[in-house]
Enzyme design. Sequence first.
Site, PDB file in Angstrom:
ATOM      1  N   PRO A  47     -20.845  11.140   0.720  1.00  0.00           N
ATOM      2  CA  PRO A  47     -19.974  11.714   1.745  1.00  0.00           C
ATOM      3  C   PRO A  47     -19.430  13.059   1.269  1.00  0.00           C
ATOM      4  O   PRO A  47     -19.220  13.258   0.082  1.00  0.00           O
ATOM      5  CB  PRO A  47     -18.849  10.695   1.875  1.00  0.00           C
ATOM      6  CG  PRO A  47     -18.844   9.943   0.591  1.00  0.00           C
ATOM      7  CD  PRO A  47     -20.251   9.957   0.093  1.00  0.00           C
ATOM      8  N   GLU A  48     -19.231  13.971   2.199  1.00  0.00           N
ATOM      9  CA  GLU A  48     -18.636  15.261   1.851  1.00  0.00           C
ATOM     10  C   GLU A  48     -17.207  15.308   2.382  1.00  0.00           C
ATOM     11  O   GLU A  48     -16.702  14.336   2.939  1.00  0.00           O
ATOM     12  CB  GLU A  48     -19.505  16.393   2.406  1.00  0.00           C
ATOM     13  CG  GLU A  48     -20.895  16.389   1.747  1.00  0.00           C
ATOM     14  CD  GLU A  48     -21.608  17.713   1.825  1.00  0.00           C
ATOM     15  OE1 GLU A  48     -20.941  18.767   1.807  1.00  0.00           O
ATOM     16  OE2 GLU A  48     -22.844  17.704   1.893  1.00  0.00           O
TER      17      GLU A  48
END
Length: 286
Positions: free
Chosen positions: A2-3
């Site tokens: 995930p960013e």
Amino acid sequence: MPELPEVEVVRRGLERWVAHRTVAEAEVLHPRAVRRHVAGGEDFGQRLRGHRVGVPSRRGKYLWLPLEDTGQSVLAHLGMSGQLLVQPHTAPDEKHLRVRVRFTDALDTELRFVDQRTFGGLSLHDNTPDGLPDVIAHIARDPLDPHFDDEAFHQALRRRRTTVKRALLDQSLISGVGNIYADEALWRARVHYERPTAGFTRPRTQLLLGHVRDVMNAALSQGGTSFDSLYVNVNGESGYFDRSLDAYGREGLPCRRCGTPMRRRAWMNRSSYYCPRCQRAPRVSS
Ligand SMILES: [Zn+2]
């Protein structure tokens, strides 16, 4: 992985459902999920019990729950498949449920850490004077942080003998930008990923930062629709914002600006996607 926008969506969900609640019990169902806590799962649970959770915080891709009056925080490592879910306590256990946290003042819901591949986990750390878990004290502020210093970032770019995508992924310069949003921001700014940063002018740095922020805010606004639901999900199918990507994953597809087929190049064990016409390669690659 995930960013930043995905992690921020989770943080907002936790702020709504978990902040200011007191831990009744933290039950570790798989020791690997707390492997960074050397005293083990039992001890981990005991240290959380009876403490109130403060406002969930984030820096870059790191997310943590402060424990009020302890000077400590629980840091979440989401890894490849980790999820933090808020579930009705009557919901059946997920197959890969690793940690369950119940609260004294929210008897109907519980916080669950679910992780299929067990690369992620939860760990407990002392806070720095700034309120950061000590293990991430070296992580730079992220571009959505109101205290991010654009001028200092520009000066750091000029000093480093590096190229622009390396700089964007350097968590000691700027945090929270991963491979996907780096490619997106570079495409928007029409800058090739191998462009040396030493020659960056202030307007070019400002343009790039503006696009980094736009890409992240656009992703956040897409993810915002799920804030009201009880189910908070980071790595689930609806958690990624890939439908609107302009560069990442578009090899061979026409550039949305000029129609030239997009290219993919191997880059530091990953890929870089770019338009060979809009993002001209520098003459001398470093
Ligand atoms: Zn183009």
